[in-house]
Enzyme design. Structure first.
Site, PDB file in Angstrom:
ATOM      1  N   SER A  96      34.334  56.699  82.379  1.00  0.00           N
ATOM      2  CA  SER A  96      33.356  57.604  81.771  1.00  0.00           C
ATOM      3  C   SER A  96      32.346  58.103  82.797  1.00  0.00           C
ATOM      4  O   SER A  96      32.110  57.476  83.830  1.00  0.00           O
ATOM      5  CB  SER A  96      32.613  56.889  80.643  1.00  0.00           C
ATOM      6  OG  SER A  96      33.519  56.335  79.724  1.00  0.00           O
TER       7      SER A  96
HETATM    8  N1  SAH Z   1      35.081  52.166  79.434  1.00  0.00           N
HETATM    9  C1  SAH Z   1      36.080  52.659  80.359  1.00  0.00           C
HETATM   10  C2  SAH Z   1      36.553  54.054  80.035  1.00  0.00           C
HETATM   11  C3  SAH Z   1      37.068  54.204  78.654  1.00  0.00           C
HETATM   12  S1  SAH Z   1      38.376  55.380  78.463  1.00  0.00           S
HETATM   13  C4  SAH Z   1      35.600  52.572  81.799  1.00  0.00           C
HETATM   14  O1  SAH Z   1      34.459  52.211  82.037  1.00  0.00           O
HETATM   15  O2  SAH Z   1      36.401  52.858  82.697  1.00  0.00           O
HETATM   16  C5  SAH Z   1      38.950  54.801  76.906  1.00  0.00           C
HETATM   17  C6  SAH Z   1      39.778  53.564  76.973  1.00  0.00           C
HETATM   18  O3  SAH Z   1      40.037  53.154  75.649  1.00  0.00           O
HETATM   19  C7  SAH Z   1      41.131  53.768  77.644  1.00  0.00           C
HETATM   20  O4  SAH Z   1      41.313  52.839  78.658  1.00  0.00           O
HETATM   21  C8  SAH Z   1      42.124  53.568  76.495  1.00  0.00           C
HETATM   22  O5  SAH Z   1      43.345  52.985  76.923  1.00  0.00           O
HETATM   23  C9  SAH Z   1      41.351  52.631  75.596  1.00  0.00           C
HETATM   24  N2  SAH Z   1      41.783  52.636  74.195  1.00  0.00           N
HETATM   25  C10 SAH Z   1      42.187  53.671  73.435  1.00  0.00           C
HETATM   26  N3  SAH Z   1      42.454  53.256  72.191  1.00  0.00           N
HETATM   27  C11 SAH Z   1      42.207  51.916  72.150  1.00  0.00           C
HETATM   28  C12 SAH Z   1      42.303  50.914  71.127  1.00  0.00           C
HETATM   29  N4  SAH Z   1      42.684  51.185  69.893  1.00  0.00           N
HETATM   30  N5  SAH Z   1      41.957  49.657  71.471  1.00  0.00           N
HETATM   31  C13 SAH Z   1      41.564  49.328  72.728  1.00  0.00           C
HETATM   32  N6  SAH Z   1      41.455  50.242  73.723  1.00  0.00           N
HETATM   33  C14 SAH Z   1      41.778  51.522  73.438  1.00  0.00           C
END
Ligand code: SAH
Length: 216
Positions: free
Chosen positions: A66
């Site tokens: 992010s």
């Molecule tokens: N917080 C992260 C960026 C988030 S991007 C950082 O600091 O790098 C969103 C993330 O959510 C992705 O890695 C994606 O794989 C994950 N994601 C999407 N749906 C999800 C779910 N149902 N449960 C857990 N993770 C999920």
């Protein structure tokens, strides 16, 4: 707390980013946390030049780390003081979890993609981060085993907040995350004695929260 950074960043990159963030973020603990977590360690090798730019960057598996401003705003809205137990949904690179770990007592971070979680585990271990527990699975179900949480951070866009997440909030607890609905906005929930109260905040752009396997 001692910073996790092992060497100084060149060319005032951190200071430039901070100057940008100060316009929007007031909480000094949150601003300090962004300086202390070496974002370059969470970013792929070919994107090192952009590690301290105020932008989201690809981290593989079609996902992104992010934008620092959004990480900071979400941390600020959670009003963390240091004693909190935090649930983080969407570990990705582990960067957001690492920032939360500077601001709270312990973070449980759930990621759907095992390969992203494994890489985040390596990064956090290399930095000596001891107060983050990584879990793989569908974060939209939360992590009931450690509930209730003082704060829940959701880093992927929800089509409506999955009921399991506010249900795992302690009394007085806060949940923040992007919610789709016409546009995509940060939503803050507070669980008080009278129930859950919702505030809508600024527009953001996150990858979607993927529905998991639906089990248990
Ligand atoms: N917080 C992260 C960026 C988030 S991007 C950082 O600091 O790098 C969103 C993330 O959510 C992705 O890695 C994606 O794989 C994950 N994601 C999407 N749906 C999800 C779910 N149902 N449960 C857990 N993770 C999920």
């Amino acid at each position: 707390m001692r910073p996790w950074r092992s060497r100084p960043e060149p060319e005032g990159r951190v200071e430039r980013l901070l100057a940008d963030l100060r316009i929007h973020v007031e909480d000094p603990r949150v601003l300090a946390a962004i300086c202390e977590v070496p974002r370059e360690r969470f970013v792929p090798a070919d994107l090192q030049a952009e590690a301290w730019d105020n932008v989201a960057l690809p981290i593989g598996s079609g996902q992104t780390i992010s934008q620092p401003l959004v990480v900071e705003r979400m941390c600020e809205l959670l009003e963390l003081r240091g004693h909190e137990r935090v649930l983080d949904v969407g570990t990705g690179s582990g960067y957001h979890a690492a920032v939360l770990a500077r601001l709270a007592a312990h973070v449980w971070s759930v990621e759907l993609h095992p390969e992203l979680s494994a890489r985040a585990a390596e990064t956090l271990a290399a930095l000596g981060v001891a107060n983050v527990t990584l879990l793989t699975g569908d974060g939209s179900r939360g992590h009931p085993a450690e509930a209730p949480y003082d704060a829940v951070n959701v880093a992927a866009a929800m089509q409506g907040i999955p009921p399991a997440l506010p249900a795992q909030l302690a009394e007085g607890g806060r949940l923040v995350g992007p919610v789709n609905g016409g546009d995509q906005r940060l939503v803050l929930l507070r669980r008080g004695p009278g129930g859950v109260r919702e505030e809508r905040h600024e527009r953001v752009r996150f990858v979607p929260l993927v529905p998991g396997d639906g089990a248990g």
